[in-house]
Design an enzyme around this catalytic site. Structure first.
Site, short mmCIF file in Angstrom:
data_model
loop_
_atom_site.label_atom_id
_atom_site.label_comp_id
_atom_site.label_asym_id
_atom_site.label_seq_id
_atom_site.Cartn_x
_atom_site.Cartn_y
_atom_site.Cartn_z
N CYS A 73 11.55 24.03 10.32
CA CYS A 73 12.58 24.95 10.87
C CYS A 73 13.38 23.98 11.41
O CYS A 73 13.99 24.14 12.32
CB CYS A 73 12.03 25.65 11.66
N SER A 105 8.41 18.45 15.62
CA SER A 105 8.45 19.90 16.74
C SER A 105 7.58 19.63 17.86
O SER A 105 8.32 20.81 18.89
CB SER A 105 7.15 20.09 15.52
N ASP A 128 0.45 11.05 10.84
CA ASP A 128 0.39 9.38 10.38
C ASP A 128 1.10 8.46 11.62
O ASP A 128 1.68 7.19 11.71
CB ASP A 128 2.67 9.67 10.75
N ARG A 163 -7.70 -5.16 -12.81
CA ARG A 163 -6.36 -4.57 -12.75
C ARG A 163 -5.97 -4.62 -11.15
O ARG A 163 -6.64 -4.92 -10.89
CB ARG A 163 -6.23 -3.46 -13.56
N MET A 170 1.66 7.98 2.69
CA MET A 170 2.35 8.38 3.56
C MET A 170 1.97 7.40 4.98
O MET A 170 2.09 6.35 5.29
CB MET A 170 1.94 9.99 3.70
N GLY A 171 3.38 8.42 5.76
CA GLY A 171 3.18 7.75 7.02
C GLY A 171 4.06 7.62 7.66
O GLY A 171 4.95 6.73 8.95
N ALA A 187 -7.83 -5.06 1.46
CA ALA A 187 -6.94 -5.05 0.44
C ALA A 187 -6.24 -6.17 0.14
O ALA A 187 -6.68 -6.75 1.20
CB ALA A 187 -5.69 -3.90 0.68
N ARG A 212 -9.03 -18.01 -7.84
CA ARG A 212 -10.09 -18.07 -7.38
C ARG A 212 -11.71 -17.52 -7.94
O ARG A 212 -12.97 -17.05 -7.29
CB ARG A 212 -9.90 -18.31 -5.76
N ARG A 244 -1.42 -0.39 -12.29
CA ARG A 244 -1.22 0.60 -12.28
C ARG A 244 -1.02 1.41 -10.72
O ARG A 244 -0.88 0.41 -9.71
CB ARG A 244 -2.89 1.39 -13.21
O1 F6P Z 1 4.98 13.53 8.47
C1 F6P Z 1 3.59 14.07 7.68
C2 F6P Z 1 3.97 13.76 6.44
O2 F6P Z 1 2.84 13.71 5.76
C3 F6P Z 1 4.07 12.75 6.01
O3 F6P Z 1 3.72 11.03 5.93
C4 F6P Z 1 5.27 12.46 5.00
O4 F6P Z 1 6.68 11.28 5.12
C5 F6P Z 1 5.65 13.93 5.09
O5 F6P Z 1 4.99 14.78 5.59
C6 F6P Z 1 5.79 15.02 3.64
O6 F6P Z 1 6.65 15.88 4.37
P1 F6P Z 1 6.55 17.84 3.01
O7 F6P Z 1 5.69 17.61 3.65
O8 F6P Z 1 7.36 18.11 3.82
O9 F6P Z 1 6.90 17.17 1.67
#
Ligand code: F6P
Length: 319
Positions: A73, A105, A128, A163, A170-171, A187, A212, A244
């Site tokens: 919002c 929020s 996040d 591959r 996200m984050g 990883a 290796r 990929r």
């Molecule tokens: O904050 C949570 C999150 O999923 C972030 O990791 C990501 O950058 C963002 O929200 C994506 O937001 P929206 O769902 O508004 O695209």
């Protein structure tokens, strides 16, 4: 306190329903009425409310998303909008507000109390893990399990076809999801906003692994550092693997919450109501050293949660 309201706001996170359930049931058990606010701050301004009782939150703990729905919002950054929201809460006899959500929020909640004197308690809910003064936020553990499951599957194909997979997670501006998921899936590398990326060194490391005898390669990229396409473009010609790209996207936000998230959400939901009942507001429920404690909202929001660099070291040490 006779009547409180509860809302979920911003990006949804698994476990939000368990938090709503705990808020409603603990409040009802303490003779409080509970108003559910739908669609976060936007719903508050539209008076999109629902009376909640003990039964209204039955069977929701295991559900992903949020039964109260959510929204972002942007109008809530305006002081006049927040004043309007406070008037609406007073009109409906609400004496305390529980806001479940991420950084934006919680900022809204902080200003509601600071300027409009609405007693608020925040509950950190975001995948996040970027909220300061709490070890974990609701949704992080479920998200990590989803990411790990996806990377494990990609590893199967990476090995079968020899591959490299560049996996974007996200984050926002935090590398937490990339670091932990990279660490626990073995990883080859992580690319995170906290550390500037050196593509030459990264490419050489992957090449050495290949020499290796390694037959697959996983690079986990945090969205806040670079896009998976950019990383792939830089690495493709250096590492000798067919490459990929997989962008995990919003599957990271959905799904049934893990036991950890259900437990954390239940504890934080109860604590939020308990704080309001005792007259402790302008706080966030915070997990610190295994205990749920109140952390002052301004203290939480004035700092950026820093990534534990030991985790990053472990990732490179073990891969
Ligand atoms: O904050 C949570 C999150 O999923 C972030 O990791 C990501 O950058 C963002 O929200 C994506 O937001 P929206 O769902 O508004 O695209």
């Amino acid at each position: 306190m006779k009547k409180i309201a509860v809302m979920t706001s911003g990006g949804d996170a698994p476990g939000m329903n368990a938090a709503i359930r705990a808020v409603v049931r603990y409040a009802v058990n303490n003779d409080m009425k509970v108003l559910g606010i739908r669609r976060g701050y936007a719903g508050l301004l539209d008076e999109d409310f629902i009376e909640m009782d003990f039964a209204s939150v039955g069977g929701i703990m295991e559900k992903g998303g949020t039964i109260l729905r959510s929204s972002r919002c942007p109008e809530f950054v305006r002081k006049e909008t927040r004043a309007e929201a406070a008037k609406i809460l007073v009109k409906h006899g609400v004496e305390g507000l529980v806001v479940i959500g991420g950084e934006g929020s919680l900022h809204g909640a902080m200003f509601l109390e600071e300027e409009q004197k609405v007693p608020v308690v925040g509950i950190p809910g975001t995948i996040d893990n970027d909220i300061a003064l709490t070890d974990m936020s609701i949704g992080v553990d479920t998200c990590l399990n989803t990411v790990v499951d996806a990377i494990q599957k990609l590893k199967d194909t990476a090995s079968s076809h020899e591959r490299a997979f560049i996996v974007e997670v996200m984050g926002r501006s935090s590398g937490y999801i990339a670091t932990v998921s990279g660490l626990v899936t073995g990883a080859e590398a992580i690319v995170i906003p906290e550390i500037p990326v050196n593509y030459e060194a990264l490419g050489n490391k992957i090449l050495r692994e290949r020499e290796r005898g390694k037959i697959n390669c996983i690079v986990v990229v945090a969205e806040g550092a670079a896009s998976a396409y950019t990383v792939a473009r830089h690495l493709e010609h250096r590492i000798g693997y067919e490459t990929r790209i997989t962008i995990l996207g919003h599957i990271q936000r959905g799904g049934s919450p893990t036991a950890f998230d259900r437990l954390l959400a239940s504890r934080m939901g109860v604590a939020a109501v308990e704080f309001l009942k005792r007259g402790t507001s302008y706080v966030m429920t915070s997990l610190q050293g295994g205990k749920i404690v109140p952390a002052k909202l301004d203290e939480v929001l004035k700092q950026k949660k820093s990534l534990n660099m030991e985790l990053v070291e472990l990732t490179s040490l073990l891969s």
